[in-house]
Design an enzyme around this catalytic site. Structure first.
Site, mmCIF file in Angstrom:
data_model
loop_
_atom_site.group_PDB
_atom_site.id
_atom_site.type_symbol
_atom_site.label_atom_id
_atom_site.label_comp_id
_atom_site.label_asym_id
_atom_site.label_seq_id
_atom_site.Cartn_x
_atom_site.Cartn_y
_atom_site.Cartn_z
ATOM 1 N N HIS A 213 -5.422 -55.621 84.262
ATOM 2 C CA HIS A 213 -6.121 -55.475 82.882
ATOM 3 C C HIS A 213 -5.062 -56.391 82.244
ATOM 4 O O HIS A 213 -5.370 -57.072 80.978
ATOM 5 C CB HIS A 213 -4.771 -54.914 82.486
ATOM 6 C CG HIS A 213 -3.048 -54.994 82.585
ATOM 7 N ND1 HIS A 213 -2.596 -54.531 83.805
ATOM 8 C CD2 HIS A 213 -2.400 -54.844 81.235
ATOM 9 C CE1 HIS A 213 -1.634 -54.753 83.566
ATOM 10 N NE2 HIS A 213 -0.787 -55.322 81.917
HETATM 11 C C1 UD1 Z 1 0.141 -54.735 77.043
HETATM 12 C C2 UD1 Z 1 1.564 -55.591 77.420
HETATM 13 C C3 UD1 Z 1 1.042 -56.108 78.475
HETATM 14 C C4 UD1 Z 1 1.787 -54.427 79.572
HETATM 15 C C5 UD1 Z 1 0.510 -53.677 79.468
HETATM 16 C C6 UD1 Z 1 0.627 -52.133 80.044
HETATM 17 C C7 UD1 Z 1 1.727 -57.400 75.407
HETATM 18 C C8 UD1 Z 1 1.646 -58.553 74.930
HETATM 19 N N1 UD1 Z 1 1.476 -56.655 76.729
HETATM 20 O O1 UD1 Z 1 -0.844 -54.985 77.699
HETATM 21 O O2 UD1 Z 1 2.571 -56.530 79.614
HETATM 22 O O3 UD1 Z 1 1.837 -54.702 81.068
HETATM 23 O O4 UD1 Z 1 0.760 -53.305 78.272
HETATM 24 O O5 UD1 Z 1 -0.536 -51.664 80.013
HETATM 25 O O6 UD1 Z 1 2.871 -56.262 74.852
HETATM 26 N N2 UD1 Z 1 -6.172 -50.073 74.049
HETATM 27 C C9 UD1 Z 1 -7.011 -48.718 74.362
HETATM 28 N N3 UD1 Z 1 -6.170 -47.690 73.809
HETATM 29 C C10 UD1 Z 1 -4.852 -47.560 74.069
HETATM 30 C C11 UD1 Z 1 -3.378 -48.631 74.541
HETATM 31 C C12 UD1 Z 1 -4.760 -50.429 74.241
HETATM 32 O O7 UD1 Z 1 -7.909 -48.642 73.756
HETATM 33 O O8 UD1 Z 1 -3.915 -46.538 74.639
HETATM 34 C C13 UD1 Z 1 -6.826 -50.581 74.182
HETATM 35 C C14 UD1 Z 1 -6.132 -51.923 72.424
HETATM 36 O O9 UD1 Z 1 -7.316 -51.705 71.669
HETATM 37 C C15 UD1 Z 1 -6.607 -53.109 72.931
HETATM 38 C C16 UD1 Z 1 -6.559 -53.256 74.532
HETATM 39 O O10 UD1 Z 1 -6.030 -51.947 74.991
HETATM 40 O O11 UD1 Z 1 -8.145 -54.121 73.873
HETATM 41 C C17 UD1 Z 1 -4.938 -53.781 74.911
HETATM 42 O O12 UD1 Z 1 -3.981 -53.016 74.360
HETATM 43 P P1 UD1 Z 1 -2.042 -54.366 74.528
HETATM 44 O O13 UD1 Z 1 -1.324 -52.881 73.911
HETATM 45 O O14 UD1 Z 1 -2.831 -55.018 73.051
HETATM 46 O O15 UD1 Z 1 -1.750 -55.196 75.407
HETATM 47 P P2 UD1 Z 1 -2.223 -54.288 76.954
HETATM 48 O O16 UD1 Z 1 -3.468 -55.165 77.573
HETATM 49 O O17 UD1 Z 1 -2.413 -53.028 76.905
#
Ligand code: UD1
Length: 381
Positions: A213
């Site tokens: 991820h």
């Molecule tokens: C975040 C953390 C990362 C951690 C990871 C665990 C930061 C900078 N990154 O990354 O350190 O290792 O979580 O999973 O804080 N999304 C969904 N549904 C959700 C959550 C996210 O669809 O429940 C999508 C969002 O729309 C976004 C993407 O996933 O486009 C990334 O989500 P985000 O929380 O910004 O960062 P992660 O890549 O999950």
């Protein structure tokens, strides 16, 4: 006197880290632990399922922030959390890990001077980890959070050393061990009981687990394409099971690469799994391919070979003492071959990765809250 303690949780790995701590604090008559969910992860299977399986109550406060750019997400957590903080005036704010909500809440708490009351003590669980790679957003979050924290709970000696080198006074650093191992031991019965790997048609020790991820791996189309091709080739040798993170899923769909890996008989793509379901797959696999932080630690503890698709790690102890190897995509297949013929060294669990970390954190909290020196220090800030 009962101390009000905010425990901040935002993203999937945070929920795993706060669970043993919340359970341990809940038993203490001097503490009122309050779970603050920032809403960074919001899908049912990225959030609610974890609360349920880890036997956590629904969050006391839900900020409902959701996704966005780094600045949007961080600032929205700050604005929302400031309101909750001023309203509740906790004595302590505990932030965990290295996600955007960690830095956001630490920053808010560090500037919150209540009327007639000092700001809360800020504690960071999983402090001191450094990849020395500032292109990783998490590294910035770690550095800033550790500068702001009054008390820094580290998982391993390298954490203490990093903090001392950065000029953090040694009396602020307490080595407590690795809280992820507490969660694993707390949930061992549930993890061992479901036979997800069997139901999914796998044999014990005869398949690999994949998780990816990190933006560096999944946001760049060429890298993601190379990864998909490597996984397809590896699955010709050994079955792979790949629970896909929402970020990765979005990028696979956007680039059309989903068609490269979907529908392969020996490469199963799954929705994100609950903690015991996922750990059941890990417990019974022969290797893991990942770019996660926590999984590097869990595989070291479980003595399972882990290939980490990153140029560096903030958890070097998993390489020095554990089963973890940092690897480039182009070397992945060769390393899998080595694992399949059994030529990979085994590990021993690092010191204090023993399932007792939450107890040590609780002891530290009690000492800190009673210790007036720290409370008067923080007024200087
Ligand atoms: C975040 C953390 C990362 C951690 C990871 C665990 C930061 C900078 N990154 O990354 O350190 O290792 O979580 O999973 O804080 N999304 C969904 N549904 C959700 C959550 C996210 O669809 O429940 C999508 C969002 O729309 C976004 C993407 O996933 O486009 C990334 O989500 P985000 O929380 O910004 O960062 P992660 O890549 O999950």
């Amino acid at each position: 006197m009962k101390y009000l303690i905010h425990i901040i949780a935002a993203a999937r790995p945070n929920f795993v880290k706060i669970a043993p701590l919340w359970h341990a604090l809940k038993k203490k008559d001097w503490a009122t632990p309050v779970i603050v969910h920032t809403g960074q992860h919001y899908d049912v299977n990225m959030s609610d399922a974890f609360f349920k399986e880890l036997e956590l109550p629904p969050p006391d406060i839900h900020l409902g922030v959701g996704s966005g750019t780094h600045a949007e997400q961080t600032s929205q957590v700050m604005v929302s959390y400031e309101k909750a903080l001023i309203e509740q005036r906790p004595d302590m704010v505990i932030v965990v890990g290295d996600v955007n909500s960690t830095i956001a809440c630490a920053l808010v708490a560090s500037k919150a001077f209540y009327q007639n009351k000092q700001r809360p003590i800020i504690a960071h669980l999983e402090a001191g980890l450094r990849s020395f790679d500032r292109t990783m957003p998490e590294e910035i979050n770690r550095l800033v959070t550790d500068v702001l924290a009054d008390i820094l709970w580290t998982p391993s000696p390298d954490g203490d050393e990093n903090l001392l080198k950065e000029g953090i006074p040694k009396e602020k650093i307490v080595r407590v061990g690795n809280i992820m191992i507490d969660s694993l031991e707390m949930m061992r019965e549930k993890i061992e009981s479901p036979s997800l790997y069997k139901d999914a048609g796998y044999e014990r020790g005869a398949y690999g687990v994949v998780t990816l991820h990190r933006p560096a791996n999944v946001d760049d189309q060429e890298t993601l394409e190379n990864l998909c091709e490597a996984l397809v080739k590896i699955s010709d040798k050994t079955p792979l099971v790949f629970p896909v993170h929402p970020r990765t899923q979005k990028n696979l769909e956007k680039t059309g690469l989903i068609n490269t890996i979907n529908g392969k008989e020996r490469l199963s793509l799954l929705e994100p799994l609950s903690y015991p379901q996922f750990m059941n797959l890990v417990f019974n696999c022969s290797f893991v391919i990942t770019d996660s932080g926590g999984i590097q630690e869990e595989t070291t503890y479980l003595n399972i070979p882990c290939l980490t698709l990153r140029p560096n790690t903030e958890r070097p102890i998993t390489v020095e003492q554990g089963t973890n190897q940092l690897i480039k995509i182009e070397n992945l297949e060769d390393q899998i071959n080595n694992i399949l013929v059994g030529s990979v060294s085994k590990s021993s669990a690092p010191e204090l990765w023993d399932g007792q970390t939450a107890g040590r954190v609780v002891t530290s909290i009690k000492e800190i809250l009673i210790n007036s020196n720290l409370t008067s220090d923080k007024a200087d800030g």
